[in-house]
Write an enzyme that holds these catalytic residues in place. Structure first.
Site, PDB file in Angstrom:
ATOM      1  N   ALA A 110       0.846  -1.188   0.000  1.00  0.00           N
ATOM      2  CA  ALA A 110       0.000   0.000   0.000  1.00  0.00           C
ATOM      3  C   ALA A 110       0.881   1.238   0.000  1.00  0.00           C
ATOM      4  O   ALA A 110       2.068   1.174   0.339  1.00  0.00           O
ATOM      5  CB  ALA A 110      -0.937   0.017   1.207  1.00  0.00           C
ATOM      6  N   PHE A 111       0.298   2.361  -0.373  1.00  0.00           N
ATOM      7  CA  PHE A 111       1.121   3.563  -0.552  1.00  0.00           C
ATOM      8  C   PHE A 111       1.746   4.044   0.753  1.00  0.00           C
ATOM      9  O   PHE A 111       2.713   4.806   0.741  1.00  0.00           O
ATOM     10  CB  PHE A 111       0.289   4.679  -1.195  1.00  0.00           C
ATOM     11  N   LYS A 112       1.214   3.583   1.890  1.00  0.00           N
ATOM     12  CA  LYS A 112       1.764   4.003   3.181  1.00  0.00           C
ATOM     13  C   LYS A 112       3.260   3.689   3.305  1.00  0.00           C
ATOM     14  O   LYS A 112       3.980   4.388   4.000  1.00  0.00           O
ATOM     15  CB  LYS A 112       1.030   3.319   4.333  1.00  0.00           C
ATOM     16  N   ASP A 113       3.720   2.637   2.611  1.00  0.00           N
ATOM     17  CA  ASP A 113       5.138   2.275   2.687  1.00  0.00           C
ATOM     18  C   ASP A 113       6.043   3.396   2.177  1.00  0.00           C
ATOM     19  O   ASP A 113       7.175   3.527   2.638  1.00  0.00           O
ATOM     20  CB  ASP A 113       5.423   1.026   1.843  1.00  0.00           C
ATOM     21  N   MET A 116       6.392   5.605   5.168  1.00  0.00           N
ATOM     22  CA  MET A 116       6.776   4.954   6.422  1.00  0.00           C
ATOM     23  C   MET A 116       8.190   4.394   6.389  1.00  0.00           C
ATOM     24  O   MET A 116       8.909   4.462   7.389  1.00  0.00           O
ATOM     25  CB  MET A 116       5.769   3.840   6.708  1.00  0.00           C
TER      26      MET A 116
END
Ligand SMILES: *Cc1c(COP(=O)(O)O)cnc(C)c1O
Length: 469
Positions: A110-113, A116
């Site tokens: 997911a784009f959160k990586d 993060m």
């Protein structure tokens, strides 16, 4: 560079402290005191550069000298080496003037990586320099938790406790949080919704004694460094399609307003973004706000795009602060009204909001139809969050032949049941995740109760124990 709180009474902080703090002590969100800009020449010079290099160009403008340039580049290179695609965030053309920006090639799909993986390295770096530990508490509607646990697993300086709404995240999402075995990471199921989880995290941050004792740090999208790290791909994608010489438009599947706020920041920095489109599912509080000027809670309905099943979009406060003339008294009044009566009015109304954003929401039937239609027309497999972006892009076409870029925020394999129900085919996990569905899970279930969650954190995290020893 200094950062100030949207609520006006927390101390101004530098980048390193904002990085560690997350939420400001007055309950507000940190924003830069002034906005840095990139000239047309500087934007043009990003063309053809590697993603970590673009990241350094963007982030160093906000970091105010906190990191040496080569340190920052090393961290960015290490962060993006965890991605399964050499371009990190590749563009895929699926129609004339229609592009997908794939943000899901990181370890948790997911784009959160994108943010993060870098944030974890920045935090470790700062904590090491200060000889300190921190306890990260976060709420997740599905994807943030896995990305945080993945980014910080095994960290010597950081313990992580992630709250997720029990039964409201997909199996893949849950397993990404519950299967890592490192003792510094903990996934906690809360008997409640994502908004309950988010309120618990805010409650821990607002309990100043607890916050100080545990050295709490936040990695939710309220963390300013995450927003900054997301600004990178707006520049990288726009430049690849001809910016700054021609404008582009972005459509963004939106929940907590972090990702689209990064687009707003890119525009403030000088990137020519013609249209910034908010894509929602049936939880349409933001499209309603853009249309009416009234932000009004009506309850959350679970959908096939759970990371957007949100009605308190935290980062919207940052936008309000900017758009309403940095009036922190007004922000405090609006947030008090929201807490009390579930609604507030945006000063400037729909005229102001629609100057900055277009917005559209999609029903579950429309999401399924868009996924099928996209598959047939171009062969592309979009998952439900991305489909909300595609639908919004279609409904909010920019005038003229401006390239439209839809942000693909998750890999379809993260939502195999929904994809199978819609397309009749089950997307496979990338090979590196093969053992995910059989690895042993470790999780705790807690009630929606601040005291219970605080004592769990106190028992597990090392920052408090170390201080008492
Ligand atoms: C987090 C998330 C979103 C929403 O992003 P915000 O920054 O919270 O608006 C959309 N899609 C997916 C897959 C996500 O994980």
């Amino acid at each position: 560079m200094k950062y100030i709180s949207t609520r006006g009474s927390a101390p101004a902080l530098g980048f390193e402290d904002v990085l560690l703090a997350g939420l400001a002590r007055d309950g507000g969100l940190y924003v830069p005191e002034t906005w840095p800009t990139l000239s047309r020449e500087a934007i043009a010079s990003l063309a053809g550069r590697l993603f970590p290099e673009v990241a350094v160009e963007v982030i160093s403008l906000f970091a105010g000298g906190a990191f040496a340039r080569d340190e920052l580049l090393d961290m960015a290179k290490a962060a993006y080496a965890t991605f399964g695609h050499p371009a990190v965030t590749p563009l895929v053309q699926i129609g004339s003037n229609l592009w997908i920006l794939e943000l899901f090639h990181g370890p948790t799909l997911a784009f959160k990586d994108v943010a993060m993986q870098l944030l974890a390295r920045l935090m470790d770096h700062v904590l090491k320099r200060r000889g300190r530990r921190a306890t990260i508490v976060g709420a997740t509607s599905g994807d943030t938790g896995g990305a945080a646990i993945e980014a910080f697993r095994g960290s010597a300086a950081v313990d992580v406790v992630i709250l997720y709404p029990a039964g409201r995240v997909s199996d893949v999402q849950r397993r990404m949080m519950t299967t890592p075995r490192e003792p510094n990471v903990h996934a906690v199921a809360i008997d409640g919704t994502f908004d309950d989880c988010q309120a618990l995290v805010k409650g821990m941050f607002n309990d100043h004694a607890f916050r100080d004792r545990m050295h709490l740090a936040g990695v939710n999208s309220i963390n300013w460094a995450r927003i900054v790290a997301q600004v990178t791909y707006y520049f990288a994608a726009a430049v690849a399609l001809g910016a700054p010489h021609r404008p582009v438009s972005f459509a963004v599947p939106t929940g907590n307003f972090g990702d689209i706020f990064a687009g707003y920041v890119a525009r403030r920095m000088g990137l020519p973004i013609e249209r910034l489109v908010i894509g929602s599912n049936v939880n349409d509080i933001l499209p309603r706000t853009v249309a009416t000027g009234v932000y009004e809670k009506r309850g959350v309905t679970p959908t096939t795009s759970p990371s957007m099943d949100i009605e308190v979009s935290s980062n919207f406060e940052r936008y309000l602060f900017e758009a309403q003339g940095r009036d922190s008294a007004l922000i405090r009044a609006q947030m008090a009204a929201l807490a009390q009566s579930g609604r507030f009015e945006v000063k400037g109304g729909p005229e102001l909001l629609s100057r900055d954003f277009a917005a559209a929401s999609a029903t579950e039937a429309e999401v399924a139809e868009a996924i099928r239609r996209t598959r047939e027309a171009s062969g592309y497999m979009a998952e439900p969050h991305t489909a909300c972006g595609l639908i919004a892009a279609e409904r909010c076409l920019p005038p003229g032949p401006v390239p439209q870029i839809v942000l693909a925020t998750a890999h379809p394999a993260k939502f195999p049941d929904a994809m199978e129900a819609i397309l009749g085919e089950r997307p496979g996990l990338p090979p590196r995740l093969f053992s995910l569905m059989t690895d042993e899970e470790r999780t705790s279930l807690l009630p929606n109760d601040l005291a219970a969650v605080e004592s769990f954190v106190e028992e597990r995290a090392r920052a408090g124990a170390e201080r008492m020893a």
